[in-house]
Motif scaffolding. Sequence first.
Motif, PDB file in Angstrom:
ATOM      1  N   LEU A  10       0.835  -1.199   0.000  1.00  0.00           N
ATOM      2  CA  LEU A  10       0.000   0.000   0.000  1.00  0.00           C
ATOM      3  C   LEU A  10       0.868   1.247   0.000  1.00  0.00           C
ATOM      4  CD1 LEU A  10      -2.803   1.305   0.202  1.00  0.00           C
ATOM      5  CD2 LEU A  10      -2.653   1.027   2.689  1.00  0.00           C
ATOM      6  N   ALA A  11       2.028   1.170   0.636  1.00  0.00           N
ATOM      7  CA  ALA A  11       2.944   2.315   0.657  1.00  0.00           C
ATOM      8  C   ALA A  11       3.442   2.642  -0.749  1.00  0.00           C
ATOM      9  CB  ALA A  11       4.125   2.016   1.576  1.00  0.00           C
ATOM     10  N   THR A  12       3.675   1.632  -1.583  1.00  0.00           N
ATOM     11  CA  THR A  12       4.114   1.881  -2.959  1.00  0.00           C
ATOM     12  C   THR A  12       2.997   2.524  -3.771  1.00  0.00           C
ATOM     13  OG1 THR A  12       5.475  -0.122  -2.766  1.00  0.00           O
ATOM     14  CG2 THR A  12       5.208   0.827  -4.967  1.00  0.00           C
ATOM     15  N   VAL A  13       1.767   2.042  -3.582  1.00  0.00           N
ATOM     16  CA  VAL A  13       0.619   2.641  -4.268  1.00  0.00           C
ATOM     17  C   VAL A  13       0.529   4.126  -3.942  1.00  0.00           C
ATOM     18  CG1 VAL A  13      -1.905   2.618  -4.442  1.00  0.00           C
ATOM     19  CG2 VAL A  13      -0.645   0.450  -4.347  1.00  0.00           C
ATOM     20  N   LEU A  14       0.691   4.475  -2.668  1.00  0.00           N
ATOM     21  CA  LEU A  14       0.624   5.877  -2.256  1.00  0.00           C
ATOM     22  C   LEU A  14       1.837   6.658  -2.752  1.00  0.00           C
ATOM     23  CD1 LEU A  14      -0.771   5.221   1.306  1.00  0.00           C
ATOM     24  CD2 LEU A  14      -1.872   6.692  -0.401  1.00  0.00           C
ATOM     25  N   ARG A  15       3.022   6.041  -2.708  1.00  0.00           N
ATOM     26  CA  ARG A  15       4.231   6.730  -3.167  1.00  0.00           C
ATOM     27  C   ARG A  15       4.130   7.136  -4.630  1.00  0.00           C
ATOM     28  NH1 ARG A  15       8.746   4.490  -5.621  1.00  0.00           N
ATOM     29  NH2 ARG A  15       8.149   2.381  -5.013  1.00  0.00           N
ATOM     30  N   LEU A  16       3.470   6.318  -5.430  1.00  0.00           N
ATOM     31  CA  LEU A  16       3.349   6.591  -6.857  1.00  0.00           C
ATOM     32  C   LEU A  16       2.152   7.484  -7.189  1.00  0.00           C
ATOM     33  CD1 LEU A  16       4.265   3.083  -8.327  1.00  0.00           C
ATOM     34  CD2 LEU A  16       5.728   5.102  -8.082  1.00  0.00           C
ATOM     35  N   GLY A  17       1.422   7.908  -6.164  1.00  0.00           N
ATOM     36  CA  GLY A  17       0.311   8.823  -6.401  1.00  0.00           C
ATOM     37  C   GLY A  17      -0.896   8.189  -7.065  1.00  0.00           C
ATOM     38  N   LEU A  18      -1.110   6.905  -6.852  1.00  0.00           N
ATOM     39  CA  LEU A  18      -2.238   6.209  -7.455  1.00  0.00           C
ATOM     40  C   LEU A  18      -3.487   6.347  -6.583  1.00  0.00           C
ATOM     41  CD1 LEU A  18      -0.294   3.014  -8.586  1.00  0.00           C
ATOM     42  CD2 LEU A  18      -0.764   5.095  -9.894  1.00  0.00           C
ATOM     43  N   ASN A  19      -4.665   6.257  -7.216  1.00  0.00           N
ATOM     44  CA  ASN A  19      -5.906   6.609  -6.513  1.00  0.00           C
ATOM     45  C   ASN A  19      -6.966   5.510  -6.615  1.00  0.00           C
ATOM     46  OD1 ASN A  19      -4.851   9.287  -6.017  1.00  0.00           O
ATOM     47  ND2 ASN A  19      -5.320   9.744  -8.158  1.00  0.00           N
ATOM     48  N   PRO A  20      -6.696   4.331  -6.102  1.00  0.00           N
ATOM     49  CA  PRO A  20      -7.721   3.285  -6.152  1.00  0.00           C
ATOM     50  C   PRO A  20      -8.755   3.461  -5.044  1.00  0.00           C
ATOM     51  CG  PRO A  20      -5.821   2.469  -4.975  1.00  0.00           C
ATOM     52  CD  PRO A  20      -5.455   3.864  -5.449  1.00  0.00           C
ATOM     53  N   VAL A  21      -9.804   2.657  -5.126  1.00  0.00           N
ATOM     54  CA  VAL A  21     -10.743   2.478  -4.022  1.00  0.00           C
ATOM     55  C   VAL A  21     -10.467   1.096  -3.445  1.00  0.00           C
ATOM     56  CG1 VAL A  21     -13.154   2.341  -3.320  1.00  0.00           C
ATOM     57  CG2 VAL A  21     -12.465   3.936  -5.135  1.00  0.00           C
ATOM     58  N   ILE A  22     -10.121   1.040  -2.167  1.00  0.00           N
ATOM     59  CA  ILE A  22      -9.813  -0.232  -1.508  1.00  0.00           C
ATOM     60  C   ILE A  22     -10.896  -0.511  -0.478  1.00  0.00           C
ATOM     61  CG2 ILE A  22      -8.169  -1.482  -0.057  1.00  0.00           C
ATOM     62  CD1 ILE A  22      -5.948   0.199  -1.322  1.00  0.00           C
TER      63      ILE A  22
END
Length: 558
Positions: free
Chosen positions: A446-458
């Motif tokens: 999840l930290a990588t998803v946030l680091r890359l500025g991605l915007n999913p719905v989890i």
Amino acid sequence: MAECTVGDYLLQRLREIGVRHVFGVPGDYQLEFLDQIEATDGIEWVGNCNELNAAYAADGYARLNGIGALVTTFSVGELSALNGIGGAYAESVPLVSIVGTPATFVVRDRQTVHHSTGDGDFSHAAKCASEYTVAQALLSRDNAAPEIDRALSLCWLLKRPVYIMLPADVAGQPIDAPAQPLELPEPTSDPVKLAKFVHQARDLLGASGSVAVLVGHEVDRYRLSSPVIGLAEALGAPVACLSSAKGVFPESHELFVGGYAGALSDPYARTAIEDAECLITVGCEFTDSTTGGFTQHIDPQRVIELHPAAATVAGTCHSHVAMRDALEALAGAIRPTAAVTQSLMGHDSGYGVRADPAERLVQERFWPLLGTFLEPGDVVIAEQGTSYFGGAAIPLPRDCSFIGQPLWGSIGYTLPALLGSMLAAPDRRHVLLIGDGSFQLTAQELATVLRLGLNPVIVLINNDGYTVERCILGPEAAYNGIAPWRYDKLVEAFDPADRAISVKVRTEGELAAALDAAAANRDRLVFVEAVMDRLDAPESVVRIGKAFAAADYHHAPV
């Protein structure tokens, strides 16, 4: 001829076949190759929290992109990734696994170096990898060009992982640059065998009063949705999908009757498939998790079975018949049957439901409520277990994709796979459905998803442990429990830039408000923790749990 390095040759070929991101973890045996990646236009390095997550991410990427790649270091890194490679092999996902190995002179001299077993044998990990890959290549300056081309061609053709070993002292060696782009092979047909297949298939179809089509995951891997739609429309036949192919045939199409899972199917879909006098299965593989524990009742003598490079009619196999050719040949030889089409148009799944603000969340109503949130074009990633079976029952709007791992079933797969799918299709909204037990295995990505500025719905289902396992055996056993986490605080810890919205919901009203917030904040990651009872599960999970218990332990759970 122009020259390049071995590493640059490999990167050029990857770029030619559509790879724009390479996943992995740095290690000293592949650092020069990583320098080459960073210097290459059109390919981006994506560093993961560990190698297993990198393999899962590359898998999710490949499912939407068509092919994926990861880089790990010798032995310690590649073995960590091997579970993910095995999953890609099982689920027919084309991945290129590139492993940086010790220099050639180190291996030649049997030196006792780090990351080795110390016995001078550097082949242990490669032997493991050979069990889960369809091609293996140890690169040298002399063989690099043909071996890279061979491995990538087989990866593309067979839709399974390949294994490329790149020694530390080989990546920078000069070789001739490619003179032409790599021509990727596709399955082809022997014209004589194709004609024999079509003749026998037409005889069976002509003798049948009713026809149906069942779609499997190979249709997605070989990008054959359009020919399948063409065949179904030519037949005017009802179409169902295995859960492994959910979304491959448009669920809004008038011919679509639902998912097929043996005894777990909607009665309408089950009747359409099992009672058809001729059933065309396209790219199907019947597994315990996609058939309700092998509860399908299909007579092979009335089946036309299509696979990427072979076809079967009533048990007679025709090799060297490509699925694309078979679909197009059958569609061109059949007259539409309008009466069948009309009989399907009145079917209604009745899945709609409205939120009751004060009602506590329960599985029976949670999945229909979540279904109202989905929009055309969404990518839904569903973790094996409660999330997969619940998500598989949600009717998908048009142009949606559904990603899961029903055969390999490695829990924790979907969070890193979400990272990969978002990088493969950044213009689409991605919705992850995952349980608390699975989330704890790979939460750090999840930290990588946030680091890359991605915007999913989890959407995380917090039901205090491994509910799908509780439905198989040990409903109150300690081994099915997990440590309680404050998931909302975990998101905060991974989000120093304050880009995420995290909410915890217990009622239908709170869920509706959280989903409204997700729809209104598409520029932020939205994390919804949905709390439900420990033993609450979709009916399909309860029934599949009993089937697994009977198969594995010869009794049903108490």
